[in-house]
Every structure is written in structure tokens, then in C-alpha cells.
Design an enzyme around this catalytic site. Structure first.
Site, PDB file in Angstrom:
ATOM      1  CE  LYS A   6      -1.807  -4.106   3.026  1.00 38.97           C
ATOM      2  NZ  LYS A   6      -2.004  -5.366   2.279  1.00 38.97           N
TER       3      LYS A   6
ATOM      4  CE1 TYR B  26      -4.243  -2.336   4.868  1.00 39.75           C
ATOM      5  CE2 TYR B  26      -3.302  -0.160   4.478  1.00 39.75           C
ATOM      6  CZ  TYR B  26      -3.898  -1.307   3.992  1.00 39.75           C
ATOM      7  OH  TYR B  26      -4.150  -1.428   2.650  1.00 39.75           O
TER       8      TYR B  26
ATOM      9  CB  SER C  84      -0.900   0.006   1.243  1.00 36.73           C
ATOM     10  OG  SER C  84      -1.493   1.275   1.453  1.00 36.73           O
TER      11      SER C  84
END
Length: 274
Positions: free
Chosen positions: A173, A169, A156
């Protein structure tokens, strides 16, 4: 016997009439995963689609079969090592996947107690980081024996710089980005390509649940088309959209104090009620 590598670029295997190209997609019932399934659904492709929602998976399979693809489905538990390995071993006995897109992922956000709930953090790290690595561990030996294959890891743009709205998160990533980059150089001499995908905001329930602004949001179909083109070219990194990628890249290279100020200034910091 030593095999000379003529070029640095490794291309994804070409389909043949005798052996249709096998494309494995986890998280196929998600927005990007579903769009990728549709993009790869052709008469020369065997799609192996994995997802947690069996009804959605069945509906996706019907649509892909209508396009001529041969489709196999699985709801195996990705976080159960025994079940995951048994599923992947079974696949390899039939046809070692040519392209593996480790797309399954989840998110979590800080709550009332400031930090993200620990059980959600553990589940996130399992799915976003540990599972793709576990899949590579199981599939690479078979790809290496065949001399070809393509691994695709979904990172991401949040992997460039941690966001206060999604710290765990962002960490997962960033981790899978680094792993994919390292693996690419390791596996290149064996004919195996590795691509890291770094999307920005792509319309989906996960995206909708994220607090903060969502500039340059793409549709899943547009994202899938960009990803498919990059995989075909065996690009090391597929990142989009350009303006957001350029901006988040700067967050990674600027002094930390300036980056933190910019994140807050642009509204990407966690606020009450988000």
C-alpha cells in the site's frame, strides 16, 4: 501542437447521452468495490465490473442494472499479463474507460513461523501493487490519445507506517501510494487525473480477519460515498477517517523509535494467537 493547461485541476469526464460514462472497477465483489458499484450505478453509466466470484458478480450486476446502469462483467485473471492485456484492449476498442478504480486487493498476516508465508506474500504483491501498475501501463496510452481519464489507486492508512500485523500489505500500500502520487504529476498535462485512496478500517471479511484493534471503522457505503466525492473533485488523496488518518500520518513523520513504541502501545503489534 502544444496545448496550454489552464488549471492544475483535472476533472473527471462528464457523462453524455451519446456516450455513457464508463467506470471500471476491479475487486467489485469486495465490500468497497461492491459499494462503489452501487454508488456509480445510474442510467448514464456503463459499469465494467471485475471479480473472481462469478455468482456474486452476477448478483451485483442485477442490482446495478435495476438502477438503470449498463453493466459488463469480467472474471479475467488479473495476474496473467496476456489475459489482462487482452481484456483491457478489448474494452478500449469499445470505449476507453473514463474512470478506472483498481480496487482488487488481498492481505496476509504473520503465522506460526513469525514471517508471512512467501507464496502469500508473492500473491499479495502481484494483486496489490503489480496489477494496478500493469493496468495503468495498458490504459494510459488510450486515455492520453483521448485527452481525458481518471485513475484511482486503493492504498491504505497502513501505507503511512508499516504495521507488524501486516508488513507485506503495508509495503504494497505504501508502494501504490508512491506510484499514484508520482503518476499524478506525470499525467496531469495530458488531461488524466490520478487519485490515491487511503481508507482506514472498512467493514469487510478482510477487515474482520485483521488482528488488533479497529478504531473508527466505517461501513462500505460510507467509504464509497467519500471515495466517489473525492474522485469527482479529482482529489490527489482521499484518506479517512480523519482521526485515524491524522494519527497514522504522525507515525510517518515522528522519529522511528517513537512510532514503533506508539504502535506497540496502541496494540497494533502482532501477538500470539492473533
Amino acid at each position: 501542437m502544444k496545448v496550454a493547461v489552464k488549471a492544475a485541476r483535472v476533472t473527471a469526464p462528464s457523462p453524455s447521452a451519446a456516450a455513457p460514462r464508463c467506470v471500471l472497477i476491479t475487486g467489485a465483489t469486495g465490500a468497497i468495490g461492491g459499494a462503489l458499484a452501487h454508488a456509480y450505478a445510474t442510467s448514464t453509466t456503463h459499469l465494467v465490473l471485475h471479480g473472481r466470484n462469478r455468482q456474486s458478480l452476477d448478483e451485483l450486476a442485477i442490482a446495478c442494472r435495476e438502477k438503470g446502469a449498463h453493466v459488463s462483467l469480467s472474471t479475467a485473471s488479473l495476474t496473467d499479463e496476456t489475459e489482462l492485456n487482452a481484456w483491457l484492449d478489448m474494452l478500449c476498442t469499445e470505449h476507453v474507460p473514463d474512470i478506472v478504480i483498481a480496487n482488487a486487493g488481498i492481505n496476509t498476516h504473520p503465522g506460526e513461523n513469525t514471517l508471512e508465508p512467501w507464496d502469500e506474500v508473492q500473491a499479495l504483491l502481484d494483486i496489490n501493487l503489480k496489477v494496478p501498475i500493469a493496468m495503468a501501463q495498458r490504459l494510459v496510452p488510450a486515455m492520453q490519445a483521448r485527452g481525458s481519464g481518471q485513475l484511482v489507486f486503493i492504498s491504505s492508512l497502513a501505507g503511512w507506517h508499516g504495521l507488524p500485523t501486516t508488513p507485506s500489505y503495508s509495503a504494497s500500500k505504501a508502494g501504490i501510494k508512491a506510484y499514484g502520487e508520482g503518476l499524478r504529476g506525470l499525467l496531469e498535462p495530458h488531461g488524466i487525473g490520478v487519485t490515491v485512496v487511503m481508507p482506514g478500517y472498512v467493514t469487510s471479511p478482510m477487515c474482520n480477519a485483521m488482528p488488533g484493534p479497529k478504531p473508527w471503522e466505517w461501513s462500505p457505503e460510507r467509504a464509497a460515498n467519500a471515495i466517489q466525492r473525492g474522485i469527482t473533485a479529482n482529489r490527489a488523496r482521499i484518506s479517512f477517517p480523519f482521526p485515524l488518518n491524522f494519527g497514522t500520518w504522525w507515525l510517518a513523520v515522528l522519529p522511528a523509535g517513537i512510532s514503533q513504541w506508539l504502535v506497540k502501545r496502541l496494540g497494533f503489534n502482532h501477538t500470539e494467537g492473533a
